[in-house]
Design a protein around this motif. Structure first.
Motif, short mmCIF file in Angstrom:
data_model
loop_
_atom_site.label_atom_id
_atom_site.label_comp_id
_atom_site.label_asym_id
_atom_site.label_seq_id
_atom_site.Cartn_x
_atom_site.Cartn_y
_atom_site.Cartn_z
N ARG A 1 3.78 -29.65 9.03
CA ARG A 1 3.16 -28.31 9.01
C ARG A 1 1.90 -28.33 8.15
O ARG A 1 1.67 -29.30 7.41
N GLY A 2 1.18 -27.23 8.21
CA GLY A 2 0.00 -27.14 7.36
C GLY A 2 -1.00 -26.15 7.90
O GLY A 2 -0.85 -25.61 8.99
N LEU A 3 -2.01 -25.93 7.09
CA LEU A 3 -3.12 -25.05 7.46
C LEU A 3 -4.37 -25.66 6.83
O LEU A 3 -4.41 -25.86 5.61
N GLY A 4 -5.37 -25.94 7.68
CA GLY A 4 -6.55 -26.62 7.16
C GLY A 4 -6.14 -27.96 6.55
O GLY A 4 -5.26 -28.65 7.08
N ARG B 1 0.84 -1.22 0.00
CA ARG B 1 0.00 0.00 0.00
C ARG B 1 0.87 1.25 0.00
O ARG B 1 0.61 2.19 -0.75
N GLN B 2 1.90 1.20 0.83
CA GLN B 2 2.80 2.36 0.96
C GLN B 2 3.41 2.73 -0.40
O GLN B 2 3.61 3.90 -0.70
N HIS B 3 3.67 1.73 -1.25
CA HIS B 3 4.31 1.99 -2.53
C HIS B 3 3.33 1.99 -3.71
O HIS B 3 3.77 2.05 -4.87
N GLY B 4 2.05 1.88 -3.45
CA GLY B 4 1.07 1.85 -4.54
C GLY B 4 1.21 0.60 -5.42
O GLY B 4 0.87 0.62 -6.61
N ILE B 5 1.70 -0.49 -4.82
CA ILE B 5 1.86 -1.75 -5.56
C ILE B 5 0.62 -2.62 -5.30
O ILE B 5 0.17 -2.73 -4.15
N LEU B 6 0.09 -3.23 -6.34
CA LEU B 6 -1.08 -4.08 -6.14
C LEU B 6 -0.65 -5.42 -5.54
O LEU B 6 0.35 -6.00 -5.97
N LEU B 7 -1.41 -5.87 -4.55
CA LEU B 7 -1.13 -7.17 -3.93
C LEU B 7 -2.01 -8.22 -4.61
O LEU B 7 -3.25 -8.13 -4.56
N ILE B 8 -1.36 -9.18 -5.25
CA ILE B 8 -2.09 -10.23 -5.97
C ILE B 8 -1.94 -11.53 -5.19
O ILE B 8 -0.82 -12.04 -5.04
N ALA B 9 -3.04 -12.04 -4.66
CA ALA B 9 -2.99 -13.31 -3.93
C ALA B 9 -3.30 -14.43 -4.91
O ALA B 9 -4.40 -14.49 -5.47
N ASP B 10 -2.32 -15.31 -5.13
CA ASP B 10 -2.55 -16.48 -5.98
C ASP B 10 -3.12 -17.58 -5.09
O ASP B 10 -2.39 -18.28 -4.39
N GLU B 11 -4.44 -17.71 -5.13
CA GLU B 11 -5.13 -18.70 -4.29
C GLU B 11 -5.62 -19.87 -5.14
O GLU B 11 -6.64 -20.50 -4.83
N VAL B 12 -4.89 -20.13 -6.21
CA VAL B 12 -5.28 -21.25 -7.09
C VAL B 12 -5.32 -22.55 -6.29
O VAL B 12 -6.25 -23.36 -6.44
N GLN B 13 -4.35 -22.75 -5.40
CA GLN B 13 -4.32 -23.99 -4.62
C GLN B 13 -4.95 -23.82 -3.23
O GLN B 13 -5.47 -24.78 -2.66
N THR B 14 -4.89 -22.61 -2.68
CA THR B 14 -5.34 -22.42 -1.30
C THR B 14 -6.82 -22.04 -1.18
O THR B 14 -7.35 -22.00 -0.07
N GLY B 15 -7.47 -21.77 -2.32
CA GLY B 15 -8.83 -21.23 -2.29
C GLY B 15 -9.91 -22.26 -2.01
O GLY B 15 -9.68 -23.45 -1.92
N PHE B 16 -11.12 -21.75 -1.86
CA PHE B 16 -12.33 -22.56 -1.71
C PHE B 16 -12.29 -23.51 -0.53
O PHE B 16 -12.56 -24.70 -0.64
N GLY B 17 -11.91 -22.95 0.61
CA GLY B 17 -12.01 -23.69 1.86
C GLY B 17 -10.78 -24.49 2.24
O GLY B 17 -10.68 -24.98 3.36
N ARG B 18 -9.85 -24.64 1.33
CA ARG B 18 -8.71 -25.54 1.54
C ARG B 18 -8.00 -25.31 2.87
O ARG B 18 -7.63 -26.26 3.56
N ALA C 1 -12.80 -28.56 6.78
CA ALA C 1 -11.37 -28.45 6.45
C ALA C 1 -10.57 -28.04 7.69
O ALA C 1 -9.47 -28.54 7.93
N ARG C 2 -11.15 -27.13 8.47
CA ARG C 2 -10.46 -26.67 9.69
C ARG C 2 -10.34 -27.81 10.70
O ARG C 2 -9.25 -28.10 11.20
N GLU C 3 -11.46 -28.49 10.94
CA GLU C 3 -11.45 -29.53 11.98
C GLU C 3 -10.62 -30.74 11.57
O GLU C 3 -9.80 -31.24 12.32
N ARG C 4 -10.86 -31.20 10.35
CA ARG C 4 -10.10 -32.37 9.89
C ARG C 4 -8.61 -32.01 9.70
O ARG C 4 -7.73 -32.84 9.89
N GLY C 5 -8.36 -30.75 9.33
CA GLY C 5 -6.97 -30.31 9.18
C GLY C 5 -6.26 -30.35 10.52
O GLY C 5 -5.10 -30.79 10.61
N ASP C 6 -6.93 -29.92 11.59
CA ASP C 6 -6.33 -29.97 12.93
C ASP C 6 -6.01 -31.42 13.30
O ASP C 6 -4.96 -31.72 13.85
#
Ligand SMILES: Cc1ncc(COP(=O)(O)O)c(C=O)c1O
Length: 441
Positions: A362-365, A243-260, A337-342
């Motif tokens: 390691r992991g998340l969800g 934000r400070q530099h006016g750079i757009l933040l692009i989140a590549d959620e191709v693998q992490t998206g939709f509840g993963r 995903a949260r419960e089974r991931g734990d």
């Protein structure tokens, strides 16, 4: 426990030899699949495999979910292709409308394409046109696809780019906080010693002025690069810097998206709002569809005709995506995903206590992994790709499909469908326990 005994289901004529498929498709298994049901793949000889690859993170609703399959069949019977430049169609309009609020913030607008790489390409074009700046910044260990532009952004592993120079220019890379591999310290996200912020500052001083950077693209949790979860402060701080530099933040959620990762999108784990969100894979349960989300004012920077494609927003894929979103909501798959991931991560950590070859669990969800090392060698973190390959093979021999990841291919990555059950995870953990023992024997 689940029965995995062969039970032939297919009497079809013999298949052509596997050599008809070009070797460029590197192979995880040689299975001839007949069908899929939930977390399971069933081969032509009737063997059942617990598919914890999910077709590389795609079948979040499980294989051939009846509601998704019915939506596809019903739509295909009406119209299969209704090109976006030429007509509007109901599944597409419904999907565009739902996507406006799929993520907090916005209002969001979507651009629909076919594959993850194609959506990443779209995000780069949009970032450049919206900012009028030329350069792109990506992170070491990142994976964004195999087209020319996305190869240039990718550094997860040598094979993805090593033979394809020259690659498109004005792309720079900086350090991702891979805590386990940080110099010194406790090697854990909670006590991270990564110097990613200094490295980013150096990048701005040595390679490219920040005001020449259109966008920074980031996988909130590294995928191909090794299923690395960043330390808690990383994404919020990156958001501040961009934000400070006016750079757009692009989140590549191709693998992490939709509840993963236990949230609809991984950025929500840290309360971060990107400027552009890239998604594919889990979006349509296996039908080819991808999209970027951007704020409507940003999307307006794109003049008509400057981007597009024949198949983007295919009507059958949109019908599949609407049904997929319904299933995710109605079956509570994000919470699952949260419960089974734990459960899974606790199990992997218990395995790490018994198997010294596991350097990190390691992991998340439901995006979990173990990193394999040579115990007692060097600094205790020397990657062991051979044992990794053997564990994968031993698991397959026990009817469990898992993938590998990491620059040194020393990570077993596990991507169950989000419909998976506690019993299936217990089964997978016991198979992994046996496979670790067998691979070290
Ligand atoms: C984070 C990420 N970005 C982009 C891609 C490319 O997607 P596709 O293979 O659909 O082109 C992938 C694929 O694995 C990915 O994991």
């Amino acid at each position: 426990m689940v029965d995995t005994a062969p039970n032939p289901v297919s009497t079809a004529a013999p298949l052509p030899d596997h050599s008809v498929v070009p070797a460029v498709w590197s192979r995880i298994t040689n299975l001839d699949v007949d069908r899929g049901e939930g977390s399971w793949l069933i081969t032509r000889d009737g063997s059942r495999y617990l598919d914890y690859s999910s077709g590389i993170g795609v079948t979040n609703t499980g294989h051939a979910h009846p509601r998704v399959a019915a939506a596809i069949a019903a739509q295909a019977a009406k119209i299969i292709h209704s090109q976006q430049n030429i007509t509007y169609h109901e599944p597409g309009l419904r999907l565009y409308d739902r996507l406006r609020t799929v993520l907090p913030g916005g209002p969001w607008q979507a651009f629909l394409a076919n594959s993850g790489a194609e959506a990443v390409e779209a995000s780069v074009k949009l970032a450049r046109v919206a900012t009028g700046r030329p350069a792109m910044l990506a992170f070491r260990y990142g994976y964004h696809g195999r087209t020319a532009q996305t190869m240039a952004l990718t550094t997860a592993k040598d094979v993805y780019r090593g033979s394809f120079e020259p690659l498109p220019g004005s792309v720079y890379h900086t350090a991702y906080p891979y805590c386990y591999r940080a110099a010194g310290g406790a090697h854990s996200p909670d006590a991270c010693t990564c110097d990613w912020e200094e490295q980013l500052d150096l990048t701005f001083h040595q390679f490219i002025y920040p005001d020449r950077v259109a966008g920074v693209i980031i996988e909130p949790v590294l995928g191909e690069g090794g299923y690395v979860v960043p330390p808690p402060g990383f994404l919020p701080r990156l958001r501040e810097i961009t934000r400070q530099h006016g750079i757009l933040l692009i989140a590549d959620e191709v693998q992490t998206g939709f509840g993963r990762t236990g949230q609809m999108f991984a950025v929500q784990n840290w309360g971060v709002e990107p400027d552009i969100l890239v998604m594919a894979k889990g979006i349509a349960s296996g039908m080819p569809l991808s999209r970027i989300l951007a704020r409507a004012d940003l999307m307006a920077a794109w003049k008509p005709g400057t981007h597009g494609g024949t198949y983007g927003g295919n009507v059958v894929s949109c019908a599949a995506a609407n049904a997929t979103l319904d299933v995710i909501e109605d079956e509570g798959l994000v919470a699952n995903a949260r419960e089974r991931g734990d459960q899974f991560l606790a199990g992997l950590r218990a395995l790490a206590g018994r198997h010294p070859a596991i350097g990190d669990a390691r992991g998340l969800g439901l995006m979990v992994a173990i990193e394999l090392i040579k115990p007692g060698v060097g600094d205790g973190r020397v990657p062991d790709p051979d044992v990794t390959k053997r564990i994968q093979a031993e698991a397959l021999a026990r009817n469990l499909i898992v993938l590998t990841a990491g620059t040194y291919v020393n990570v077993i990555r596990i991507i169950p469908p989000l419909v998976t059950t506690a019993d299936e995870i217990a089964l997978a953990l016991s198979v992994l326990d046996e496979s670790l023992a067998a691979a070290r024997a």
